[in-house]
Design a protein around this motif. Structure first.
Motif, PDB file in Angstrom:
ATOM      1  N   ARG A  75       0.838  -1.209   0.000  1.00 19.95           N
ATOM      2  CA  ARG A  75       0.000   0.000   0.000  1.00 19.95           C
ATOM      3  C   ARG A  75       0.872   1.258   0.000  1.00 19.95           C
ATOM      4  O   ARG A  75       0.515   2.277  -0.587  1.00 19.95           O
ATOM      5  CB  ARG A  75      -1.002  -0.003   1.158  1.00 19.95           C
ATOM      6  CG  ARG A  75      -0.384   0.213   2.515  1.00 19.95           C
ATOM      7  CD  ARG A  75      -1.385   0.032   3.628  1.00 19.95           C
ATOM      8  NE  ARG A  75      -0.787   0.271   4.927  1.00 19.95           N
ATOM      9  CZ  ARG A  75      -1.145  -0.343   6.044  1.00 19.95           C
ATOM     10  NH1 ARG A  75      -2.104  -1.246   6.024  1.00 19.95           N
ATOM     11  NH2 ARG A  75      -0.562  -0.048   7.188  1.00 19.95           N
ATOM     12  N   GLY A 118      -4.007   9.519   9.201  1.00 16.51           N
ATOM     13  CA  GLY A 118      -3.420   8.442  10.002  1.00 16.51           C
ATOM     14  C   GLY A 118      -2.034   8.141   9.474  1.00 16.51           C
ATOM     15  O   GLY A 118      -1.703   6.998   9.163  1.00 16.51           O
ATOM     16  N   ASP A 132      -2.666  13.038  12.163  1.00 18.79           N
ATOM     17  CA  ASP A 132      -2.608  11.866  13.039  1.00 18.79           C
ATOM     18  C   ASP A 132      -2.971  12.281  14.446  1.00 18.79           C
ATOM     19  O   ASP A 132      -2.991  13.474  14.779  1.00 18.79           O
ATOM     20  CB  ASP A 132      -1.199  11.243  13.027  1.00 18.79           C
ATOM     21  CG  ASP A 132      -1.259   9.728  13.268  1.00 18.79           C
ATOM     22  OD1 ASP A 132      -2.151   9.269  14.014  1.00 18.79           O
ATOM     23  OD2 ASP A 132      -0.412   9.014  12.706  1.00 18.79           O
ATOM     24  N   LEU A 168      -9.681  12.098  14.601  1.00 23.58           N
ATOM     25  CA  LEU A 168     -10.705  12.096  13.556  1.00 23.58           C
ATOM     26  C   LEU A 168     -12.028  11.500  14.019  1.00 23.58           C
ATOM     27  O   LEU A 168     -13.017  11.559  13.292  1.00 23.58           O
ATOM     28  CB  LEU A 168     -10.175  11.399  12.299  1.00 23.58           C
ATOM     29  CG  LEU A 168      -9.046  12.182  11.610  1.00 23.58           C
ATOM     30  CD1 LEU A 168      -8.441  11.387  10.468  1.00 23.58           C
ATOM     31  CD2 LEU A 168      -9.530  13.545  11.111  1.00 23.58           C
ATOM     32  N   PHE A 180      -4.483   4.937   4.520  1.00 21.98           N
ATOM     33  CA  PHE A 180      -4.087   3.526   4.592  1.00 21.98           C
ATOM     34  C   PHE A 180      -3.886   3.043   6.023  1.00 21.98           C
ATOM     35  O   PHE A 180      -3.341   3.756   6.871  1.00 21.98           O
ATOM     36  CB  PHE A 180      -2.811   3.293   3.775  1.00 21.98           C
ATOM     37  CG  PHE A 180      -3.097   3.214   2.304  1.00 21.98           C
ATOM     38  CD1 PHE A 180      -3.885   2.204   1.788  1.00 21.98           C
ATOM     39  CD2 PHE A 180      -2.597   4.176   1.432  1.00 21.98           C
ATOM     40  CE1 PHE A 180      -4.170   2.126   0.434  1.00 21.98           C
ATOM     41  CE2 PHE A 180      -2.880   4.115   0.083  1.00 21.98           C
ATOM     42  CZ  PHE A 180      -3.668   3.084  -0.421  1.00 21.98           C
TER      43      PHE A 180
HETATM   44  C1  LIG Z   1      -1.958   1.149  11.273  1.00 27.03           C
HETATM   45  S1  LIG Z   1      -1.422   2.798  11.426  1.00 27.03           S
HETATM   46  C2  LIG Z   1      -1.184   3.175   9.699  1.00 27.03           C
HETATM   47  C3  LIG Z   1      -0.023   4.091   9.476  1.00 27.03           C
HETATM   48  C4  LIG Z   1       0.260   4.424   8.010  1.00 27.03           C
HETATM   49  N1  LIG Z   1      -0.859   5.103   7.382  1.00 27.03           N
HETATM   50  C5  LIG Z   1       0.603   3.184   7.218  1.00 27.03           C
HETATM   51  O1  LIG Z   1      -0.091   2.868   6.258  1.00 27.03           O
HETATM   52  O2  LIG Z   1       1.573   2.534   7.558  1.00 27.03           O
HETATM   53  C6  LIG Z   1      -2.901   3.691  11.814  1.00 27.03           C
HETATM   54  C7  LIG Z   1      -2.688   5.190  12.038  1.00 27.03           C
HETATM   55  O3  LIG Z   1      -3.956   5.851  12.188  1.00 27.03           O
HETATM   56  C8  LIG Z   1      -3.866   6.770  13.273  1.00 27.03           C
HETATM   57  N2  LIG Z   1      -5.222   6.949  13.819  1.00 27.03           N
HETATM   58  C9  LIG Z   1      -6.029   6.000  14.290  1.00 27.03           C
HETATM   59  N3  LIG Z   1      -7.180   6.507  14.737  1.00 27.03           N
HETATM   60  C10 LIG Z   1      -7.108   7.843  14.545  1.00 27.03           C
HETATM   61  C11 LIG Z   1      -7.984   8.930  14.805  1.00 27.03           C
HETATM   62  N4  LIG Z   1      -9.158   8.748  15.370  1.00 27.03           N
HETATM   63  N5  LIG Z   1      -7.564  10.167  14.484  1.00 27.03           N
HETATM   64  C12 LIG Z   1      -6.373  10.357  13.910  1.00 27.03           C
HETATM   65  N6  LIG Z   1      -5.494   9.368  13.618  1.00 27.03           N
HETATM   66  C13 LIG Z   1      -5.855   8.116  13.956  1.00 27.03           C
HETATM   67  C14 LIG Z   1      -2.900   6.106  14.240  1.00 27.03           C
HETATM   68  O4  LIG Z   1      -2.331   7.020  15.146  1.00 27.03           O
HETATM   69  C15 LIG Z   1      -1.878   5.491  13.294  1.00 27.03           C
HETATM   70  O5  LIG Z   1      -0.844   6.383  12.974  1.00 27.03           O
END
Ligand SMILES: C[S@@+](CC[C@H](N)C(=O)[O-])C[C@H]1O[C@@H](n2cnc3c(N)ncnc32)[C@H](O)[C@@H]1O
Length: 291
Positions: free
Chosen positions: A74, A97, A120, A150, A175
């Motif tokens: 991804r 995120g 994030d 979010l 993602f």
């Molecule tokens: C599995 S990680 C994915 C990181 C990156 N996008 C990737 O593909 O490797 C999920 C991300 O979403 C963020 N996240 C989850 N819930 C969130 C929210 N309610 N508001 C903002 N960010 C959020 C987390 O902090 C984390 O950095």
């Protein structure tokens, strides 16, 4: 996913997956050479050390390791699509995120062509910025770091407060997030993006295939991964039937769709490999465009 005071564990695992990929797979699907510097101390020790790498990744985590292909594939797709969008004139990229994403840092040529909005939760973003500082990685001047929850903050309120222009097309990269959110939140977020952004805005995202639609070959990987992330406190709570994707997105306001099903991912990114790597049929990738 619930917001905690601590940085996201799955974001930490995702950057470790991209770093480990460079030690395990040749040729790499994506060369995220900044992933290792962005890893936590413990992963920095494990990944380059042959014995620890074997022990932790090939032995202890063997039931979930195939899912890391999703993480680096991804990232490659996001990179390919973002560069294409910029070539076609898009100058706003929103990474929702973002975790320890290194796209903006690895593409200084985009500095004066794009604004990149990295959103994030605060703890993860602070941790990312402090890892960059500790590794002497300067913050690119085209990145707006936006700490937001979010689940509570309005996406477009926080974006426009940081200079996002709703009348210009943008690329949203989302993602590793949808499956941690209730389905209604995924749907309302997609609708909100379509309603508030300009025509030709694109949304890239991945989703967990509904369990009843998963090929029996991949069920045990699905179940191991679901259990693994649940133990980390970041449970998979939504999934989608791939057969309903076009209709679902149409209802959210997207008339064009590039759906990278498992077969398509394999032919686009994993064909003719001598190491036999095969993309697992658990999580698929989409690009939705609204016109
Ligand atoms: C599995 S990680 C994915 C990181 C990156 N996008 C990737 O593909 O490797 C999920 C991300 O979403 C963020 N996240 C989850 N819930 C969130 C929210 N309610 N508001 C903002 N960010 C959020 C987390 O902090 C984390 O950095």
């Amino acid at each position: 996913m619930s917001i905690t005071e601590k940085p996201s564990k799955t974001a930490d695992l995702a950057v470790a997956a991209r770093a480990a990929h460079l030690f395990r797979d040749d040729p790499p699907i994506i060369n995220d050479y900044l992933a290792l510097p962005m890893c936590s101390k413990v992963w920095k020790k494990i990944i380059p050390n042959r014995f620890l790498h074997w022990l932790v990744i090939d032995k202890l985590l063997k039931d979930v390791v195939p899912i890391t292909m999703v993480v680096y594939t991804r990232a490659r797709f996001a990179e390919d699509e973002a560069l294409l969008a910029v070539e076609n004139g898009t100058d706003q990229i929103v990474i929702l995120g973002a975790g320890y994403d290194t796209f903006a840092i690895r593409h200084p040529e985009l500095n004066d062509k794009t604004t990149i909005f990295e959103i994030d939760q605060s703890a993860t973003q602070q941790e990312k910025r402090s890892r960059m500082k500790n590794n002497n990685i300067p913050e690119p001047n085209n990145v707006r770091y936006i700490a937001a929850d979010l689940n509570q903050d309005d996406l477009f309120d926080v974006l426009t407060a940081n200079g996002f222009e709703t009348e210009k097309p943008a690329l949203f990269s989302w993602f590793g997030v949808t499956y941690y959110l209730p389905f209604q939140t995924v749907e309302s977020t997609l609708r909100k993006i379509a309603q508030n952004s300009a025509p030709n805005t694109e949304v890239l995202f991945d989703y967990v295939i509904e369990r009843s639609c998963i090929d029996p070959e991949w069920i045990s990987l699905h179940d191991s991964c679901a259990k693994f992330v649940s133990k980390k406190g970041e449970k998979w709570v939504s999934s989608i039937d791939p057969g309903n994707m076009a209709e679902f997105l149409d209802g959210c306001g997207y008339s064009r769709l590039k759906h990278l099903t498992t077969d398509k991912v394999n032919s686009q990114y994993f064909a003719n490999r001598s190491d036999g790597l095969v993309y697992p049929g658990v999580i698929e990738i989409c690009k939705a465009i609204h016109s």
